[in-house]
Design a protein around this motif. Structure first.
Motif, short mmCIF file in Angstrom:
data_model
loop_
_atom_site.label_atom_id
_atom_site.label_comp_id
_atom_site.label_asym_id
_atom_site.label_seq_id
_atom_site.Cartn_x
_atom_site.Cartn_y
_atom_site.Cartn_z
N GLU A 192 -5.66 -6.34 -5.30
CA GLU A 192 -5.99 -5.07 -4.64
C GLU A 192 -5.66 -3.89 -5.55
O GLU A 192 -6.40 -2.91 -5.61
N ASP A 197 2.24 2.45 -8.17
CA ASP A 197 3.34 2.47 -7.19
C ASP A 197 2.84 2.86 -5.80
O ASP A 197 3.33 2.35 -4.80
N VAL A 198 1.86 3.76 -5.77
CA VAL A 198 1.31 4.19 -4.49
C VAL A 198 0.83 2.98 -3.70
O VAL A 198 1.12 2.83 -2.51
N LEU A 199 0.14 2.08 -4.38
CA LEU A 199 -0.38 0.90 -3.68
C LEU A 199 0.71 -0.15 -3.46
O LEU A 199 0.71 -0.85 -2.46
N LYS A 200 1.63 -0.24 -4.42
CA LYS A 200 2.70 -1.24 -4.29
C LYS A 200 3.53 -0.99 -3.04
O LYS A 200 3.91 -1.93 -2.35
N THR A 201 3.83 0.29 -2.76
CA THR A 201 4.65 0.57 -1.58
C THR A 201 3.92 0.18 -0.31
O THR A 201 4.54 -0.04 0.72
N LEU A 202 2.61 0.11 -0.37
CA LEU A 202 1.83 -0.28 0.80
C LEU A 202 1.75 -1.80 0.92
O LEU A 202 1.13 -2.32 1.84
N GLY A 203 2.33 -2.49 -0.04
CA GLY A 203 2.31 -3.95 -0.02
C GLY A 203 1.01 -4.52 -0.54
O GLY A 203 0.63 -5.63 -0.15
N ALA A 204 0.33 -3.81 -1.42
CA ALA A 204 -0.94 -4.29 -1.95
C ALA A 204 -0.72 -5.48 -2.88
O ALA A 204 0.30 -5.55 -3.58
#
Lengths: 283, 257
Positions: B162, B151-158
Motif C-alpha cells: 500500500e 510515515d503518514v501511511l505507516k501510522t495508519l497501518g498500511a
C-alpha cells in the motif's frame, strides 16, 4: 461552529464498539529508546512510564529534543522501544488495536494529490473504510471529507493542490487527515507549530470542538504552554535529553474552555509554574 | 504567453536559419553534392523517395517501440525491486553501472550471432539500451522517497505494498517520465544502430545502402527522417510527462484553481 451537522458523529454501523470501552488507551511501561549502539549510542528517551485512559487528553511539554516526539513515534509504532513495553488499546503497539490518527509537525501532504485526495487517504488504508472505498469513492466518503474541510474553514479548497495553500491551511488539512477516519487515538506532534497566534487560537478551538464531540484519546506534543493548558486535561512535563516525565498534573478547568480564559490570572499562574519547571530542567 | 510565443518564434527562426546558412554556404563555397548536398536537394530527394522510404520508417518505428515497451517493462520491474530495499539498492548498483558502461554497439554482434540479422536484434538492442536509465530513475525515485511521507501511511497501518502504490510509485513518477524521454531516444538510436549493422530493412539500412551507392542526398534524407522521428517521440513523452507529473513542476495546466 455548527455542531449539528458534525460529521465526526458517525452512524453506529461503521464503528466497531469493541474498541471504545477499553480502560487504558496508551500504556508506556518503562519504555526507552536508544538509537545506535556501543559508544555512539544516543538515548532519545529514558525509561518512561505514562498512561492515558480512553478519552483522556494529555499534553506533553518540555524543552526541544527531550523525546516528546519519540513517545508519539513509539505509540504509533513508527519505532520500537529499546526496552520496556508500549501498549496501545491494551495490546502491543504493532498490533494497532486502536485506530490511530496522527498529525505531524510538517503537514506532509502528498504533493501529487489534491487536498480532498490527501484527506481521504486514511479511508483508503484503514479498515473498515478501505473495504468500501472503491464503491463509495464518489459519494459518501467525499461528502465526509468536504464536511470536515468545511468545519475547519477549508470549504472550497478540496480540489486545490497542497502547494496552492498557505501554511495555516495545510495545517488544517493535516488535522482533517488525522481525523477523517474517526481515530480512537489522536496523536498530534506540534501540529500548530508554524502558525501565527490568531490562526493557532482558532485551530485550538476547532480541535477542542472536535475532541469534545467525539472524545478520542489525544496525546498532544507541544512546546506552547498555553496550547497545552487550553486543550489538555493533563499536562506532562519532560526533562531535557535524555527525556523522562518529571511532572504530571491535571488541568482543573472544565471543558469546553473559552479562549479568553488564557488571559485569566489562574491560567497565567499555571503556565508560569510550568514555565519555571521547564526552565529548571533545561539546565 | 507573449514571452512563450516569442521563444517559440526564435526557436523556429534558429532552425530555419540553420538550414538557410547551410544552403547559402554550399552555394557560395561551391560544395560538391557528393560531400554535402544542399537542404533543398535533400528535401527534393525526400519527396521523390518517400513512397520507398515509408515502409522503412514504419519498420524502424516498429523495432523502436517494441524494444522500448519491453525495456520499460523490464526497467520498471528491476527498478522497483532494487529501489524498494535500501540493501538491494546498494548491492545491485555496481552491477547496474557496470552493465550500463558497456557501449551498446558492442552487443549488436552478439544478438546477430544468437538471432541472425533482421528485426530481432534491432528490437533487442532498442530494449537493452533503454533499460538502464529507467532502472536507475525508478530505483532512485523510490529510494529517495521522504520518510515523512511514508510515515503518514505507516501510522495508519498500511502494508508495504500500500505504501508502494500510494507513496513510492506516485513520488517516482517524475523520475520515471524524465527517464522515458531519455529512454525513447536511446531506443531509437539502438534500433537504427542495429539496422545499420545487420538488417535489410529500416532507415538505418537505407542509409547504409545509400552511402555505399554514393546516394549522398538520400543518406541525408535518412538523417532528416531520424531527426524528425526523434523529435516526435521525445515530444510525445514530454507532453505525457507534463500531463501526469505536473504537480512536480507546478504546471498550471493540471492545477484546478
Amino acid at each position: 461552529m455548527d455542531m449539528k451537522n458534525n460529521i465526526i458523529a458517525e452512524p453506529d454501523a461503521v464503528r466497531k464498539p469493541t474498541t471504545l470501552p477499553r480502560r487504558s488507551a496508551v500504556d508506556l511501561q518503562a519504555a526507552s529508546v536508544v538509537f545506535g549502539s556501543g559508544e555512539k549510542a544516543v538515548t532519545a528517551l529514558s525509561p518512561t512510564t505514562l498512561r492515558l485512559d480512553a478519552g483522556d487528553f494529555v499534553a506533553l511539554v518540555g524543552p526541544s529534543g527531550c523525546g516528546k516526539s519519540t513517545i508519539l513515534r513509539l505509540v504509533s509504532n513508527l519505532i520500537a522501544p529499546s526496552s520496556g513495553v508500549v501498549l496501545v488499546g491494551g495490546r502491543e503497539a504493532k498490533v494497532k488495536a486502536l485506530r490511530i490518527g496522527m498529525a505531524f509537525q510538517n503537514p506532509t501532504m502528498l504533493p501529487w494529490l489534491t487536498i480532498e485526495q490527501n484527506v481521504m487517504m486514511p479511508l483508503k488504508i484503514v479498515p473498515p473504510f478501505k473495504h468500501s472505498f472503491r464503491q463509495d469513492r464518489k459519494g459518501a466518503f467525499r461528502d465526509r471529507v468536504h464536511a470536515l474541510l468545511a468545519q475547519v474553514g477549508l470549504a472550497g479548497f478540496a480540489n486545490h493542490f497542497p502547494w496552492q495553500l498557505s501554511g495555516g491551511m495545510l495545517q488544517r488539512s493535516n488535522l482533517c487527515r488525522a481525523l477523517i477516519h474517526e481515530p480512537d487515538l489522536l496523536l498530534l506532534d506540534e501540529p500548530f507549530g508554524a502558525l501565527d497566534q490568531f490562526t493557532r487560537e482558532e485551530l485550538w478551538q476547532i480541535l477542542q470542538d472536535l475532541y469534545l464531540d467525539r472524545k478520542p484519546t489525544v496525546l498532544l506534543v507541544t512546546h506552547d504552554l498555553r496550547e497545552a493548558g487550553f486543550l489538555a486535561k493533563r499536562i506532562c512535563v519532560m526533562s531535557a535529553r535524555p527525556g523522562r516525565i518529571i511532572s504530571d498534573e491535571a488541568v482543573n478547568i472544565p471543558q469546553p474552555r473559552d479562549i479568553g480564559m488564557i488571559y485569566s490570572p489562574e491560567f497565567v499562574e499555571m503556565t508560569q509554574g510550568l514555565r519555571e519547571l521547564i526552565a529548571q530542567v533545561r539546565k | 504567453m507573449t514571452e512563450a510565443r516569442r521563444i517559440k518564434f526564435m526557436s523556429f527562426s534558429l532552425i530555419f536559419g540553420f538550414f538557410l546558412m547551410w544552403e547559402v554556404l554550399c552555394i557560395v563555397l561551391n560544395v560538391s553534392d557528393l560531400v554535402l548536398p544542399r537542404p533543398t536537394e535533400i528535401i527534393a530527394t525526400l519527396w521523390v523517395k518517400f513512397p520507398i522510404l515509408w515502409p522503412h520508417i514504419l519498420q524502424t518505428l516498429y523495432s523502436t517501440l517494441i524494444g522500448f515497451v519491453l525495456g520499460v517493462g523490464i526497467g520498471v520491474t528491476l527498478g522497483v525491486l532494487v529501489g524498494t530495499s535500501r540493501v538491494a539498492y546498494a548491492v545491485a548498483y555496481p552491477l547496474l553501472v557496470g552493465f550500463s558502461s558497456i557501449p551498446k554497439v558492442a552487443v549488436v554482434p552478439i544478438f546477430v550471432l544468437w538471432f541472425g540479422s533482421g528485426t530481432t536484434p534491432a528490437i533487442l538492442t532498442a530494449m537493452v539500451i533503454c533499460v538502464f536509465p529507467i532502472v536507475v530513475n525508478i530505483a532512485t525515485g523510490l529510494a529517495t522517497t521522504e520518510p515523512d511521507l511514508e510515515d503518514v501511511l505507516k501510522t495508519l497501518g498500511a502494508s508495504k505494498s500500500e505504501i508502494l502504490w500510494n507513496v513510492g510509485l506516485p513520488r517516482t513518477m517524475p523520475y520515471f517520465f524524465a527517464s522515458l524521454k531519455v529512454a525513447i531516444t536511446l531506443s531509437f538510436v539502438g534500433a537504427v544502430l542495429s539496422e545499420t549493422v545487420a538488417s535489410n530493412r529500416g532507415i538505418g539500412n537505407v542509409m547504409m545502402t545509400a552511402s555505399s551507392n554514393f546516394q549522398v542526398s538520400l543518406v541525408f534524407a535518412g538523417l532528416i527522417i531520424l531527426a524528425v522521428l526523434g523529435v516526435v517521440l521525445y515530444s510525445f513523452f514530454s507532453f505525457l510527462e507534463r500531463r501526469v507529473t505536473g504537480w512536480a513542476t507546478r504546471d498550471t495546466d493540471i492545477a484546478i484553481t
